[in-house]
Design a protein around this motif. Structure first.
Motif, PDB file in Angstrom:
ATOM      1  N   VAL A 114      40.287  38.513  33.268  1.00  0.00           N
ATOM      2  CA  VAL A 114      41.158  39.586  32.780  1.00  0.00           C
ATOM      3  C   VAL A 114      41.791  40.323  33.966  1.00  0.00           C
ATOM      4  O   VAL A 114      42.988  40.615  33.970  1.00  0.00           O
ATOM      5  CB  VAL A 114      40.381  40.559  31.870  1.00  0.00           C
ATOM      6  N   VAL A 115      40.985  40.620  34.986  1.00  0.00           N
ATOM      7  CA  VAL A 115      41.510  41.301  36.178  1.00  0.00           C
ATOM      8  C   VAL A 115      42.575  40.425  36.832  1.00  0.00           C
ATOM      9  O   VAL A 115      43.658  40.900  37.188  1.00  0.00           O
ATOM     10  CB  VAL A 115      40.373  41.628  37.176  1.00  0.00           C
ATOM     11  N   PHE A 116      42.276  39.144  36.961  1.00  0.00           N
ATOM     12  CA  PHE A 116      43.217  38.196  37.552  1.00  0.00           C
ATOM     13  C   PHE A 116      44.510  38.144  36.734  1.00  0.00           C
ATOM     14  O   PHE A 116      45.614  38.185  37.282  1.00  0.00           O
ATOM     15  CB  PHE A 116      42.548  36.815  37.601  1.00  0.00           C
ATOM     16  N   GLY A 117      44.390  38.078  35.414  1.00  0.00           N
ATOM     17  CA  GLY A 117      45.566  38.043  34.535  1.00  0.00           C
ATOM     18  C   GLY A 117      46.397  39.310  34.630  1.00  0.00           C
ATOM     19  O   GLY A 117      47.628  39.261  34.618  1.00  0.00           O
ATOM     20  N   ALA A 118      45.725  40.450  34.734  1.00  0.00           N
ATOM     21  CA  ALA A 118      46.451  41.724  34.864  1.00  0.00           C
ATOM     22  C   ALA A 118      47.247  41.749  36.163  1.00  0.00           C
ATOM     23  O   ALA A 118      48.375  42.250  36.202  1.00  0.00           O
ATOM     24  CB  ALA A 118      45.476  42.889  34.816  1.00  0.00           C
ATOM     25  N   LEU A 119      46.680  41.198  37.219  1.00  0.00           N
ATOM     26  CA  LEU A 119      47.389  41.143  38.495  1.00  0.00           C
ATOM     27  C   LEU A 119      48.593  40.206  38.419  1.00  0.00           C
ATOM     28  O   LEU A 119      49.678  40.526  38.919  1.00  0.00           O
ATOM     29  CB  LEU A 119      46.446  40.710  39.616  1.00  0.00           C
ATOM     30  N   GLY A 122      51.426  41.740  36.761  1.00  0.00           N
ATOM     31  CA  GLY A 122      52.084  42.723  37.623  1.00  0.00           C
ATOM     32  C   GLY A 122      52.825  42.085  38.779  1.00  0.00           C
ATOM     33  O   GLY A 122      53.053  42.730  39.807  1.00  0.00           O
ATOM     34  N   ASP A 123      53.171  40.799  38.651  1.00  0.00           N
ATOM     35  CA  ASP A 123      53.944  40.067  39.671  1.00  0.00           C
ATOM     36  C   ASP A 123      53.207  39.893  40.994  1.00  0.00           C
ATOM     37  O   ASP A 123      53.818  39.865  42.059  1.00  0.00           O
ATOM     38  CB  ASP A 123      55.305  40.730  39.925  1.00  0.00           C
ATOM     39  N   CYS A 124      51.911  39.758  40.941  1.00  0.00           N
ATOM     40  CA  CYS A 124      51.121  39.483  42.142  1.00  0.00           C
ATOM     41  C   CYS A 124      51.060  37.965  42.311  1.00  0.00           C
ATOM     42  O   CYS A 124      50.923  37.225  41.334  1.00  0.00           O
ATOM     43  CB  CYS A 124      49.713  40.063  41.980  1.00  0.00           C
ATOM     44  N   GLU A 125      51.176  37.495  43.544  1.00  0.00           N
ATOM     45  CA  GLU A 125      51.099  36.059  43.802  1.00  0.00           C
ATOM     46  C   GLU A 125      49.716  35.538  43.418  1.00  0.00           C
ATOM     47  O   GLU A 125      48.718  36.249  43.544  1.00  0.00           O
ATOM     48  CB  GLU A 125      51.361  35.770  45.273  1.00  0.00           C
ATOM     49  N   THR A 126      49.637  34.297  42.995  1.00  0.00           N
ATOM     50  CA  THR A 126      48.402  33.724  42.462  1.00  0.00           C
ATOM     51  C   THR A 126      47.243  33.805  43.445  1.00  0.00           C
ATOM     52  O   THR A 126      46.162  34.282  43.094  1.00  0.00           O
ATOM     53  CB  THR A 126      48.641  32.248  42.065  1.00  0.00           C
ATOM     54  N   GLN A 127      47.449  33.356  44.664  1.00  0.00           N
ATOM     55  CA  GLN A 127      46.356  33.349  45.641  1.00  0.00           C
ATOM     56  C   GLN A 127      45.902  34.776  45.962  1.00  0.00           C
ATOM     57  O   GLN A 127      44.703  35.066  46.026  1.00  0.00           O
ATOM     58  CB  GLN A 127      46.792  32.637  46.913  1.00  0.00           C
ATOM     59  N   LEU A 128      46.848  35.671  46.139  1.00  0.00           N
ATOM     60  CA  LEU A 128      46.524  37.063  46.427  1.00  0.00           C
ATOM     61  C   LEU A 128      45.823  37.708  45.239  1.00  0.00           C
ATOM     62  O   LEU A 128      44.865  38.472  45.405  1.00  0.00           O
ATOM     63  CB  LEU A 128      47.796  37.844  46.783  1.00  0.00           C
ATOM     64  N   ALA A 129      46.264  37.389  44.012  1.00  0.00           N
ATOM     65  CA  ALA A 129      45.635  37.937  42.808  1.00  0.00           C
ATOM     66  C   ALA A 129      44.173  37.518  42.740  1.00  0.00           C
ATOM     67  O   ALA A 129      43.292  38.324  42.409  1.00  0.00           O
ATOM     68  CB  ALA A 129      46.384  37.482  41.563  1.00  0.00           C
ATOM     69  N   GLY A 130      43.866  36.267  43.068  1.00  0.00           N
ATOM     70  CA  GLY A 130      42.481  35.809  43.063  1.00  0.00           C
ATOM     71  C   GLY A 130      41.640  36.537  44.092  1.00  0.00           C
ATOM     72  O   GLY A 130      40.513  36.952  43.821  1.00  0.00           O
ATOM     73  N   HIS A 131      42.202  36.726  45.284  1.00  0.00           N
ATOM     74  CA  HIS A 131      41.498  37.423  46.368  1.00  0.00           C
ATOM     75  C   HIS A 131      41.210  38.878  45.971  1.00  0.00           C
ATOM     76  O   HIS A 131      40.085  39.367  46.143  1.00  0.00           O
ATOM     77  CB  HIS A 131      42.351  37.358  47.637  1.00  0.00           C
ATOM     78  N   ILE A 132      42.217  39.558  45.430  1.00  0.00           N
ATOM     79  CA  ILE A 132      42.042  40.965  45.048  1.00  0.00           C
ATOM     80  C   ILE A 132      41.067  41.084  43.876  1.00  0.00           C
ATOM     81  O   ILE A 132      40.212  41.978  43.866  1.00  0.00           O
ATOM     82  CB  ILE A 132      43.400  41.611  44.707  1.00  0.00           C
ATOM     83  N   ALA A 133      41.182  40.198  42.893  1.00  0.00           N
ATOM     84  CA  ALA A 133      40.279  40.252  41.736  1.00  0.00           C
ATOM     85  C   ALA A 133      38.829  40.066  42.177  1.00  0.00           C
ATOM     86  O   ALA A 133      37.936  40.817  41.756  1.00  0.00           O
ATOM     87  CB  ALA A 133      40.672  39.187  40.710  1.00  0.00           C
ATOM     88  N   ASP A 134      38.580  39.097  43.042  1.00  0.00           N
ATOM     89  CA  ASP A 134      37.219  38.870  43.536  1.00  0.00           C
ATOM     90  C   ASP A 134      36.699  40.090  44.291  1.00  0.00           C
ATOM     91  O   ASP A 134      35.563  40.524  44.095  1.00  0.00           O
ATOM     92  CB  ASP A 134      37.183  37.639  44.458  1.00  0.00           C
ATOM     93  N   GLY A 135      37.531  40.650  45.147  1.00  0.00           N
ATOM     94  CA  GLY A 135      37.123  41.805  45.935  1.00  0.00           C
ATOM     95  C   GLY A 135      36.860  43.028  45.080  1.00  0.00           C
ATOM     96  O   GLY A 135      35.877  43.755  45.271  1.00  0.00           O
ATOM     97  N   ALA A 136      37.730  43.277  44.093  1.00  0.00           N
ATOM     98  CA  ALA A 136      37.565  44.446  43.226  1.00  0.00           C
ATOM     99  C   ALA A 136      36.288  44.334  42.401  1.00  0.00           C
ATOM    100  O   ALA A 136      35.542  45.315  42.254  1.00  0.00           O
ATOM    101  CB  ALA A 136      38.777  44.595  42.311  1.00  0.00           C
ATOM    102  N   LEU A 137      36.013  43.156  41.882  1.00  0.00           N
ATOM    103  CA  LEU A 137      34.795  42.977  41.083  1.00  0.00           C
ATOM    104  C   LEU A 137      33.544  43.087  41.949  1.00  0.00           C
ATOM    105  O   LEU A 137      32.550  43.696  41.536  1.00  0.00           O
ATOM    106  CB  LEU A 137      34.830  41.639  40.353  1.00  0.00           C
TER     107      LEU A 137
END
Length: 197
Positions: A114-119, A122-137
């Motif tokens: 869900v966090v990844f999908g929300a990113l 919001g027009d976040c690049e796929t690789q960056l979205a995965g990195h941010i989602a992992d870090g936030a969780l």
């Protein structure tokens, strides 16, 4: 941006003889009589070549052109630097927005998908979205684990100090604990997201 030198096919430090040779070669190639079927465009190109030669073959006009050209190049370089700086600022702002979105969804208890999908929404690049989602969780889970731990287990030295000090000492101890906790979270945050204070 094409220069007069580019039109003739010479470098900007070409000699007068090189410019004359280049002009003859370019003029013959662009002459309308040699370009059947595209006379109009050949004529326009031929005129540009003649004008370029007229300026570059005259030492006074050439020095003025070189000075103006150099000034224009400096101006363009400054504009490009400013544009690059603004793009970097925009990239950092977008990154900070993505991190805030990820933290908000993580704190609401949503899973990584869900966090990844929300990113991504919001027009976040796929690789960056995965990195941010992992870090936030990971950050959210570490906060939960820290909050779930009994206070005595978190800071054994503080527990001993609290039993021997008065209420003023308790207040100072709480402030010190809050500072250590904030420093820990800041270190985790910067480590996971690559942000620097």
């Amino acid at each position: 941006m094409a220069t007069l030198y580019d039109l003739l096919g010479v470098s900007d430090d070409a000699s007068d003889a090189d410019i004359k040779r280049a002009y003859r070669r370019a003029a013959m190639k662009a002459h309308p009589d040699r370009n059947m079927g595209r006379e109009a465009s050949a004529h326009a190109q031929f005129q540009e070549i003649k004008e370029a030669y007229a300026i570059l073959s005259d030492p006074t006009q050439r020095s003025v052109y070189d000075a103006v050209y150099a000034e224009e190049m400096v101006r363009l370089a400054r504009e490009q630097e400013e544009e690059a700086r603004l793009q970097e600022v925009a990239r950092q702002e977008a990154y900070a927005r993505h991190v805030c979105v990820a933290m908000r969804f993580a704190e609401q208890g949503y899973n990584r998908d869900v966090v990844f999908g929300a990113l991504l929404a919001g027009d976040c690049e796929t690789q960056l979205a995965g990195h941010i989602a992992d870090g936030a969780l990971a950050l959210h889970l570490s906060r939960q684990a820290d909050n779930a731990m009994p206070r005595d287990a978190r800071e054994p030295d503080e527990a001993m100090q609290a039993s021997t000090s008065h209420s003023v000492g308790d207040e100072e101890s709480q402030k010190a604990d809050d500072r250590r906790h904030a420093n820990l979270l800041s270190a985790i945050w910067h480590g996971m997201f690559g942000l620097h204070p």
